[in-house]
Design a protein around this motif. Structure first.
Motif, short mmCIF file in Angstrom:
data_model
loop_
_atom_site.label_atom_id
_atom_site.label_comp_id
_atom_site.label_asym_id
_atom_site.label_seq_id
_atom_site.Cartn_x
_atom_site.Cartn_y
_atom_site.Cartn_z
N VAL A 169 0.85 -1.20 0.00
CA VAL A 169 0.00 0.00 0.00
C VAL A 169 0.88 1.24 0.00
O VAL A 169 1.85 1.35 0.76
CB VAL A 169 -0.93 0.00 1.23
N THR A 170 0.53 2.19 -0.84
CA THR A 170 1.28 3.46 -0.92
C THR A 170 0.47 4.65 -0.45
O THR A 170 1.01 5.72 -0.20
CB THR A 170 1.73 3.71 -2.36
N GLY B 107 -0.42 0.06 -7.94
CA GLY B 107 -0.95 0.82 -9.07
C GLY B 107 -2.46 0.74 -9.23
O GLY B 107 -3.01 1.23 -10.21
N LYS B 108 -3.15 0.12 -8.27
CA LYS B 108 -4.60 -0.02 -8.33
C LYS B 108 -5.23 0.77 -7.18
O LYS B 108 -4.63 0.93 -6.12
CB LYS B 108 -5.02 -1.49 -8.23
N GLN C 161 -11.68 -4.30 5.92
CA GLN C 161 -10.86 -4.85 4.86
C GLN C 161 -11.26 -4.19 3.54
O GLN C 161 -12.44 -4.15 3.20
CB GLN C 161 -11.03 -6.36 4.74
N VAL C 162 -10.28 -3.69 2.83
CA VAL C 162 -10.52 -3.05 1.55
C VAL C 162 -9.90 -3.94 0.47
O VAL C 162 -8.68 -4.16 0.45
CB VAL C 162 -9.91 -1.65 1.49
N VAL C 163 -10.76 -4.47 -0.40
CA VAL C 163 -10.29 -5.32 -1.50
C VAL C 163 -9.84 -4.44 -2.64
O VAL C 163 -10.61 -3.62 -3.16
CB VAL C 163 -11.40 -6.28 -1.97
N VAL C 164 -8.58 -4.60 -3.02
CA VAL C 164 -8.03 -3.85 -4.15
C VAL C 164 -8.06 -4.76 -5.37
O VAL C 164 -7.23 -5.69 -5.49
CB VAL C 164 -6.60 -3.37 -3.86
N PRO C 165 -8.99 -4.57 -6.30
CA PRO C 165 -9.11 -5.46 -7.46
C PRO C 165 -7.86 -5.44 -8.34
O PRO C 165 -7.19 -4.40 -8.49
CB PRO C 165 -10.32 -4.91 -8.21
#
Length: 312
Positions: free
Chosen positions: A201-202, A236-237, A254-258
Motif C-alpha cells: 500500500v502506498t 498501481g490499483k 478490509q478493503v479489497v483492491v481489485p
C-alpha cells in the motif's frame, strides 16, 4: 451633668455617649446609667457556610476585618455589613438585637469540576479543558470555587470545538463532562483472494468528519465517530470502501483492491495476469524446445542411417 462614653459604636461610626443630669443632695451618691448594647459577630461565609478568613468583611463606619469581626453595637440601631469574595460584593442590613448576635454575609459560591472524555469514557489528560473565564487545565480541572450561575466548558480536539453549559448552585458541586465521540479504526488492504497486501500500500485516505491521509494502512487510529469513505492505493490499483463508526466503536475494515492477486517473490508482488503471461511464455518455450529436440533426434537418426548404409 454626667457624661459616659461607651465602647458601643453607632451606625455613623461614633462612640455612644450617654449623659444624665442630677442634683447632689448628699455626700455619697451611687448612679447607674443604663446602656443597651449588643455584642455582634459579623462573618463572611461562602456558599457552603464556611467562614472565609481570606475574604474581607466590613461593618460600615464601625469595623473591618478578614473573615469575621467582633464589635459592640447600639441595640435597636440599623447597621450595614458588607463582604467581598471572588470579585462579588454582598451587602446585608441588620438591626442590632442583643445581648449577642451573629450576622453572616454570604457570598453565593459553589464548586465546579470539568473534564473531557473520549468515546470510550476515558478522561483524556492530553486534551485541554477550559472553563470559560475561570480556569484551564488538562483532562480535568477542579473542584474550583466559583460564584453560583451558569458556566460554559469547552475543549478543542481534532481542530473541532466541543462545548457544554452547566449550572452551579449555591453550596453545590456541579460536574460538567464533555464527551468527544471518538472511535478507533484499523484498515487492512487485501487482494482479490482476500490475502493481505498491506506491504504494497502506498496511500490510504479517510474522508468524513475528519480528513486524514496515510502512507500505509493505519492500525487503531483514533477518529471522530461518523461515516467515512476509505481510499486505498496499492500496486498501481485503487479501491474505495465505506465505514460508519459510532462513539466507542473499535472496527477493522478490509478493503479489497481489485487486480492485485498474485504471487509474492523476493519481496515483490507478481500480479496474476503477469503470472499467466509468464506461464504462457514458458509453455511456448517448452513447446519450441520439444520441437527442436524431436527434430534434432530425427536428424540424428537420418544421419546415422546414412552413415551405416552400404555404399552404392
Amino acid at each position: 451633668t454626667i457624661k459616659v462614653i461607651t465602647n458601643a459604636i453607632t451606625p455613623d461610626g461614633k462612640a455612644l455617649v450617654k449623659t444624665q443630669t442630677l442634683e447632689l443632695m448628699q455626700k455619697a451618691y451611687a448612679l447607674q446609667i443604663p446602656v443597651s448594647t449588643v455584642k455582634a459577630v459579623v462573618q463572611v461565609v461562602d456558599g457552603f457556610g464556611n467562614v472565609r478568613n481570606d475574604w474581607p468583611v466590613v461593618v460600615e463606619n464601625v469595623a473591618t476585618g478578614m473573615g469575621q469581626i467582633t464589635t459592640e453595637l447600639v441595640e435597636g440601631e440599623r447597621y450595614v455589613a458588607r463582604a467581598t469574595g471572588l470579585g462579588f460584593t454582598n451587602t446585608t442590613t441588620f438591626t442590632a438585637k442583643g445581648p449577642q448576635m451573629v450576622v453572616r454575609v454570604k457570598i453565593p459560591t459553589g464548586k465546579l469540576v470539568a473534564q473531557v472524555v473520549d468515546g470510550f469514557g476515558n478522561v483524556r489528560s492530553d486534551w485541554t479543558v477550559n472553563v470559560v473565564g475561570v480556569t484551564t487545565g488538562q483532562g480535568t480541572v477542579g473542584p474550583v470555587e466559583v460564584l453560583a450561575g451558569q458556566y460554559t466548558v469547552k475543549t478543542s480536539v481534532f481542530n473541532k470545538e466541543f462545548t457544554q453549559t452547566v449550572n452551579v448552585g449555591v453550596g453545590q458541586t456541579a460536574t460538567a463532562t464533555i464527551q468527544v465521540p471518538t472511535a478507533k479504526l484499523s484498515i487492512t488492504a487485501v487482494d482479490d483472494d482476500k490475502k493481505p497486501i498491506d506491504n504494497y500500500v502506498t496511500y490510504v485516505g479517510l474522508t468524513g468528519p475528519l480528513t486524514l491521509e496515510f502512507t500505509s494502512p493505519p492500525k487503531s487510529v483514533e477518529v471522530l465517530a461518523g461515516s467515512y469513505q476509505v481510499k486505498v492505493s496499492a500496486l498501481g490499483k485503487d479501491a474505495t470502501a465505506q465505514v460508519t463508526l459510532n462513539a466507542g466503536d473499535v472496527k477493522n475494515i478490509q478493503v479489497v483492491v481489485p487486480g492485485t492477486a498474485g504471487l509474492d517473490f523476493l519481496g515483490t508482488r507478481i500480479p496474476l495476469p503477469t503470472l499467466v503471461l509468464y506461464a504462457l511464455l514458458l509453455l511456448v518455450v517448452i513447446v519450441i524446445l520439444a520441437i527442436l529436440i524431436i527434430e534434432y533426434n530425427n536428424w540424428r537418426r537420418r544421419r546415422l542411417m546414412q552413415i551405416l548404409a552400404p555404399p552404392k
